[in-house]
Design an enzyme around this catalytic site. Structure first.
Site, mmCIF file in Angstrom:
data_model
loop_
_atom_site.group_PDB
_atom_site.id
_atom_site.type_symbol
_atom_site.label_atom_id
_atom_site.label_comp_id
_atom_site.label_asym_id
_atom_site.label_seq_id
_atom_site.Cartn_x
_atom_site.Cartn_y
_atom_site.Cartn_z
ATOM 1 N N TYR A 168 31.102 44.950 15.141
ATOM 2 C CA TYR A 168 30.687 43.473 14.344
ATOM 3 C C TYR A 168 29.620 43.730 13.556
ATOM 4 C CZ TYR A 168 33.436 41.028 17.726
ATOM 5 O OH TYR A 168 34.493 40.593 18.415
ATOM 6 N N LYS A 203 37.585 53.756 23.832
ATOM 7 C CA LYS A 203 39.032 54.104 23.280
ATOM 8 C C LYS A 203 38.829 55.452 22.661
ATOM 9 C CE LYS A 203 43.241 52.890 22.239
ATOM 10 N NZ LYS A 203 44.472 52.720 23.296
ATOM 11 N N ASP A 262 33.426 41.567 24.051
ATOM 12 C CA ASP A 262 33.779 40.134 23.675
ATOM 13 C C ASP A 262 35.224 39.750 24.172
ATOM 14 O OD1 ASP A 262 33.590 37.768 22.289
ATOM 15 O OD2 ASP A 262 34.242 38.433 20.347
ATOM 16 N N ASP A 269 36.196 37.179 27.764
ATOM 17 C CA ASP A 269 36.889 36.152 27.649
ATOM 18 C C ASP A 269 38.087 36.230 28.456
ATOM 19 O OD1 ASP A 269 35.501 34.955 25.684
ATOM 20 O OD2 ASP A 269 37.017 34.070 24.790
HETATM 21 C C1 IPM Z 1 30.836 35.247 21.941
HETATM 22 C C2 IPM Z 1 31.401 34.852 20.687
HETATM 23 C C3 IPM Z 1 30.870 35.426 19.539
HETATM 24 C C4 IPM Z 1 30.888 36.840 19.550
HETATM 25 C C5 IPM Z 1 31.109 34.764 18.093
HETATM 26 C C6 IPM Z 1 31.169 33.207 18.098
HETATM 27 C C7 IPM Z 1 30.418 35.255 16.850
HETATM 28 O O1 IPM Z 1 32.760 34.952 20.571
HETATM 29 O O2 IPM Z 1 29.418 35.207 22.088
HETATM 30 O O3 IPM Z 1 31.372 35.914 22.533
HETATM 31 O O4 IPM Z 1 31.898 37.430 19.089
HETATM 32 O O5 IPM Z 1 29.886 37.458 20.155
HETATM 33 MG MG MG Z 2 33.507 35.852 22.481
#
Ligand code: IPM
Ligand code: MG
Length: 355
Positions: A142, A189, A245, A249
């Site tokens: 990122y 990875k 990230d 989720d």
């Molecule tokens: C998170 C979100 C953010 C990230 C985005 C919105 C930039 O997905 O905090 O997990 O990827 O860090």
């Molecule tokens: Mg996220």
């Protein structure tokens, strides 16, 4: 008694609603334990773009610099979702993390026994699920060198890590494991990516300082599978920015809803940024349907990590757990058996009543 100055950034969508809940809980904690919390509200995300043209105005940075911690709701929404736009709400989030060097993102995930039926996995897999992501937050994919071409036919992002960047976040993971079940799973990875071979080599080296902690390595694809086939086997999961990230989720499924998860973003000192893992949820924004748990538990993390108020943090966590155990749930956790669905305020009031 503690006096703390907090920057409050509700942001967009349900961020505004869950922040209001969190502040009510914090005020109640202040009253009960004799602390004073002073709030300074600022702009971030889409609302900041609308009012100032940028996702993170200097004003907000200044406020945060004068604070003990930052509470953040959520950013983004369809209004600003144009892929070719030069300013995007998410830039505010990335920029504030980078500005304050908040390189370690802690995301705890638990399956509460009373929510097992909300998880689409067999109940026998869920006993004892209690894990902590330590996600690297200011490097990796990122933040690496990139080329964005609006009309061109190529673009790239780079996964770049330095040894010190990996070392500092690895220390956070090992120290966290020492206070838990003493196991770290480092996600990489390394079979494909050079940056991830550097990651693995560095984590192995840092591990030499932590003889009491077990270290295992997992490739990100196989970890994604094991999170669902044997979630209780994980303790601390240390991961590269994007891998963390995605996996966090995925792991939110284990908690019954993404709305459950809090997070803390920390640097070298006590200052931190606290936000729920969920986004701005534009489909339910303004309807008082949002689950404020992720934001309320983020406040508990703020009390623990930035203010050193462990008892107060526990009080909040127990109150949330007890509200859920009494069957008080928001729409995201409701099913055919749920008698009444609480709205955001009703859930918050149930937590307040149990503090
Ligand atoms: C998170 C979100 C953010 C990230 C985005 C919105 C930039 O997905 O905090 O997990 O990827 O860090
Ligand atoms: Mg996220």
């Amino acid at each position: 008694m503690v006096k703390a100055t907090l920057t409050v950034l509700p942001g967009d969508g349900v961020g505004v609603e869950v922040m209001a809940s969190a502040q009510r809980v914090l005020d109640a904690i202040g009253k009960r334990y004799g602390h004073e919390f002073v709030y300074h509200e600022g702009l971030i995300g889409g609302i900041a773009i609308d009012k100032t043209g940028v996702a993170l105005p200097d004003e907000t940075i200044k406020l945060a610099e004068q604070s003990d911690a930052v509470l953040l709701g959520a950013v983004g929404g369809p209004k600003w979702d144009n892929p070719t736009a030069k300013v995007r709400p998410e830039q505010g989030l990335l920029k504030i993390r980078k500005h304050f060097n908040l390189f370690a993102n802690l995301r705890p995930v638990k399956t509460y026994p009373t929510l097992v039926h909300r998880v689409p996995l067999r109940a026998d897999l869920l006993a004892g699920v209690d894990l902590l992501f330590v996600r690297e937050l200011t490097g990796g994919l990122y933040f690496g060198p990139r080329q964005e071409q609006e009309d061109g036919d190529s673009a790239y992002d780079t996964m770049l890590y330095t040894v010190p960047e990996v070392e500092r976040v690895a220390h956070v993971a090992f120290r966290a494991a020492q206070g838990r079940r003493k196991k770290v799973t480092s996600v990489d990875k390394a079979n494909v990516l050079a940056a991830m071979r550097l990651w693995r080599k560095t984590v192995v080296k840092v591990h030499e300082d932590y003889a009491d902690v077990t270290l295992e390595h997992g490739l990100v694809d196989s970890c994604a599978m094991h999170l669902l086939t044997r979630p209780a086997s994980f303790d601390v999961i240390l991961a590269e920015n994007m891998f963390g990230d995605i996996l966090s989720d995925e792991a939110s499924v284990l908690a019954g809803s993404l709305g459950m998860l809090p997070s803390a973003s920390l640097g070298d000192g006590r200052f931190g940024l606290y936000e729920p893992v969920h986004g701005s949820a534009p489909d339910i924004a303004g309807m008082k349907k949002a689950n404020p748990t992720g934001m309320i538990l983020s406040v508990a993390m703020m009390l623990r990590y930035s203010l050193g108020l462990e008892t107060e943090a526990n009080t909040i966590e127990l109150a949330v757990e007890s509200a859920l155990a009494d069957g008080i749930v928001t729409a995201d956790l409701a099913d055919a058996q749920t008698k009444t669905v609480a709205n955001t305020d009703e859930f918050t009031e149930a937590v307040l009543a149990r503090l």
